[in-house]
Every structure is written in structure tokens, then in C-alpha cells.
Scaffold this active site. Structure first.
Site, PDB file in Angstrom:
ATOM      1  N   ASP A 211      -5.411  -7.165   6.807  1.00  0.00           N
ATOM      2  CA  ASP A 211      -4.229  -7.168   7.691  1.00  0.00           C
ATOM      3  C   ASP A 211      -3.025  -7.661   6.885  1.00  0.00           C
ATOM      4  O   ASP A 211      -3.170  -8.141   5.763  1.00  0.00           O
ATOM      5  CB  ASP A 211      -4.477  -8.107   8.887  1.00  0.00           C
ATOM      6  CG  ASP A 211      -4.782  -9.521   8.425  1.00  0.00           C
ATOM      7  OD1 ASP A 211      -5.966  -9.797   8.154  1.00  0.00           O
ATOM      8  OD2 ASP A 211      -3.852 -10.326   8.252  1.00  0.00           O
ATOM      9  N   ASP A 213      -1.046 -10.208   7.806  1.00  0.00           N
ATOM     10  CA  ASP A 213      -0.640 -11.501   8.359  1.00  0.00           C
ATOM     11  C   ASP A 213       0.537 -11.266   9.310  1.00  0.00           C
ATOM     12  O   ASP A 213       0.746 -10.122   9.762  1.00  0.00           O
ATOM     13  CB  ASP A 213      -0.329 -12.517   7.240  1.00  0.00           C
ATOM     14  CG  ASP A 213      -0.559 -13.947   7.730  1.00  0.00           C
ATOM     15  OD1 ASP A 213      -1.576 -14.194   8.411  1.00  0.00           O
ATOM     16  OD2 ASP A 213       0.283 -14.814   7.469  1.00  0.00           O
TER      17      ASP A 213
HETATM   18  N1  ADE Z   1      -4.108 -13.120   8.114  1.00  0.00           N
HETATM   19  C1  ADE Z   1      -5.133 -13.909   7.809  1.00  0.00           C
HETATM   20  N2  ADE Z   1      -4.975 -15.237   7.734  1.00  0.00           N
HETATM   21  C2  ADE Z   1      -6.026 -16.029   7.411  1.00  0.00           C
HETATM   22  N3  ADE Z   1      -7.258 -15.587   7.196  1.00  0.00           N
HETATM   23  C3  ADE Z   1      -7.464 -14.276   7.274  1.00  0.00           C
HETATM   24  N4  ADE Z   1      -8.577 -13.550   7.086  1.00  0.00           N
HETATM   25  C4  ADE Z   1      -8.261 -12.262   7.290  1.00  0.00           C
HETATM   26  N5  ADE Z   1      -6.941 -12.132   7.594  1.00  0.00           N
HETATM   27  C5  ADE Z   1      -6.432 -13.377   7.589  1.00  0.00           C
END
Ligand code: ADE
Ligand SMILES: CSC[C@H]1O[C@H](OP(=O)(O)O)[C@H](O)[C@@H]1O
Length: 294
Positions: A211, A213
Site C-alpha cells: 500500500d 501508507d
Molecule cells: N502502511 C503500513 N504501515 C505499517 N505497516 C504496514 N504493513 C503494511 N502496510 C503498512
């Protein structure tokens, strides 16, 4: 397992709770003086090479990042003879060009965790190891070559920001980490990498982007549902990568000379007469080589 031979370990993160294609496989409990590991260890062989696998969050994903007993996990893997340890982890991307699905062979960490046991050492035996280069470059080389062989896009190098969690970051935090030059964000690789180094185990991580974030204007919320969709595809490719890296690690004649395997050589500072025998007992696996126990 030969006493001095390579034993490859894999720690599977979110979405990776076993390894397939192993022969002679068995799940076995390995006791640790540091408490309960996340699960039993899966022992097996790939083309005759001994392997050990541990699902970081336990089968069924029962354990949150802050609740993982990182010390017990690394101690148990050391007791199982693991010499080379590859972590497979889901991460968020802090860079536009690291799209979901990209694998990053991270080479630096910023540790922002605060609620975890971070060392095997302390009262009774104090030690300070170097973490300047927190991952094993030799393992990184093999992962890079294995990814190329498997046709997986893998970026070599990157800074992984380790947050405590379990909540995802705020927008201000996400922006701050980007301003620090971090590349990916996750919740688990510290203290895991520190403890592997203390235990003189070569460690590297494949950070698999799931992703963007929350900093990204088009992705302002991170959700587990969205992550899981990408995770499933990432997990299949991670298994493919594991299959390619094993023969490489097995054939590496340089492995015994790797400096990670001598990390404790100049690290113990407590005078021998002041070392606590009970603590030394706990450290039989982690520090047995320098304490003369093995
Ligand atoms: N955006 C994110 N923040 C922290 N841990 C994660 N693991 C997968 N995506 C994450
Ligand atoms: C399910 S997304 C959040 C979760 O995934 C990552 O774990 P791992 O490194 O074990 O794959 C991240 O660090 C969080 O723990």
C-alpha cells in the site's frame, strides 16, 4: 543438520504462514528461556538443504507486532541451527515509485518502536554490538540475484521505518518519515534485526509493498482489506523467491567468513567475574560461541 553447515531460516510475515514444497516437513515446538516463540517451527528440506520456517504472527495471524516475543523467536531459530535468516514482510510505501507489488531488499532501518524487549543482553552480561549495517550484504546479494532469476522486480536498498503500531500512522507521521528519507514503513523488523545480529545470525529482509501508507493523495487511508488483496499475490511471489534463493545460499562458500557470524567477538563488556551465571545459562544458544558453551 551439520554443526557448521548452512541452515536457512525464513520468517514469514503477514500473509505467509507456511512454506510449500518442503520434503521431510514437520512442525516442532522449540523451547526458549526467553518465553514462547510465535509458533512451532516448521522444519524441512528443499533439494536436500535444511530449512526452518517461523510464521511471525503465528498460524492464523494471532499475534500483533507489539506482542510478538522477538527474543524467543530468534533464540528458537538459533537453537534450531539457523545461520542465514530471511524475513518476508509486508510494508507500506513512502515513495511514489515504490508501487504496491514492489519488493524492496531493505538495507537500513529507523527503529521507532518503544514497547518491546530489544536485547538479549543487560544486567548480568552487558554487550554492545554494531548496527551500522543492520542487514547482511551477502544475503542481500543472493536475494537480489534470486529475484532477478525469478523475474521479480526487486529494488536493492532502502530504509524501512519501524513503527510500534498496531494502528497505522497519522498523516503527520507519514509525512515526517518521508521527510527523513525513509522508503517503506512496517511494524516488525525491529528489534528482530538487532536480535538476529546479537545472535550472530545473518539477516536480511524482503519488504513487500502492499500500500501507499496515508501520505499519498490518492490513498489517504490504509486498510487491512486493501492490504490483504495485494498480500496474497506478494506471498506467492515471495514463495517463488524463497525457492530461488535457497540453492544460492547453499552454494555460498563465503558464508562461514561472514562478519555477522562474529558480531559478538568484541561486544561483551561485563568483566568475567561479574557475569551472572543464571544469565549466562539463558544465553547458551545466542552467545554460546563467545562464552565457550558451544
Ligand atoms: N502502511 C503500513 N504501515 C505499517 N505497516 C504496514 N504493513 C503494511 N502496510 C503498512
Ligand atoms: C497486515 S498489515 C500490517 C502488518 O503487516 C506487517 O507485518 P509483517 O512485517 O510481519 O509482514 C506490518 O509490519 C504489520 O505488522
Amino acid at each position: 543438520m551439520s554443526e557448521k553447515g548452512t541452515v536457512i531460516g525464513f520468517i514469514g510475515g503477514s500473509g505467509i504462514y507456511d512454506l510449500d514444497g518442503l520434503s521431510h516437513q514437520r512442525w516442532e515446538k522449540v523451547a526458549s528461556p526467553f518465553g514462547e516463540p510465535s509458533d512451532e517451527l516448521l522444519f524441512g528440506e528443499l533439494d536436500g538443504q535444511p530449512l526452518v520456517f517461523l510464521p511471525r504472527h503465528g498460524r492464523g495471524h494471532r499475534i500483533s507486532p507489539s506482542e510478538i516475543n522477538y527474543r524467543a523467536n530468534i533464540d528458537a531459530l538459533k537453537r534450531a541451527g539457523v545461520t542465514d535468516l530471511v524475513s518476508m514482510s509486508a510494508v507500506g510505501s513512502l515513495r511514489e515509485d515504490l508501487r504496491p507489488g514492489t519488493f524492496v531488499i531493505a538495507d537500513q532501518f529507523i527503529d521507532r518502536t518503544f514497547a518491546r524487549q530489544k536485547s538479549f543482553f543487560g544486567q548480568g552480561l552487558v554487550a554492545h554490538i554494531s548496527m551500522a549495517h543492520p542487514v547482511c550484504g551477502r544475503l542481500g546479494d543472493h536475494l537480489q540475484a534470486a529475484a532477478a532469476e525469478a523475474g521479480i522486480e526487486a529494488v536493492r536498498g532502502g530504509t524501512y521505518l519501524v513503527m510500534e503500531g498496531p494502528q497505522f500512522s497519522t498523516l503527520a507521521e507519514s509525512r515526517l518519515y518521508r521527510s527523513w528519507g525513509c522508503d517503506v514503513i512496517g511494524m516488525t523488523n525491529m528489534p528482530e534485526a538487532k536480535l538476529a545480529r546479537e545472535a550472530e545470525i545473518c539477516y536480511a529482509t524482503v519488504a513487500m509493498v502492499t500500500d501507499y501508507d496515508c501520505w499519498h493523495p490518492d490513498h489517504d487511508h490504509v486498510t487491512v482489506d486493501a492490504i490483504v488483496k495485494v498480500l496474497v499475490a506478494n506471498a506467492d511471489r515471495a514463495r517463488g523467491l524463497a525457492g530461488h534463493v535457497v540453492p544460492q545460499l547453499r552454494a555460498d562458500a563465503q558464508a562461514p567468513a561472514c562478519s555477522c557470524r562474529r558480531a559478538l567477538e568484541h561486544a561483551l563488556i561485563t568483566a568475567p567475574a561479574h557475569r551472572d551465571p543464571e544469565v549466562l545459562g539463558y544465553l547458551d544458544a545466542v552467545a554460546g560461541r563467545v562464552l565457550g558453551a558451544r
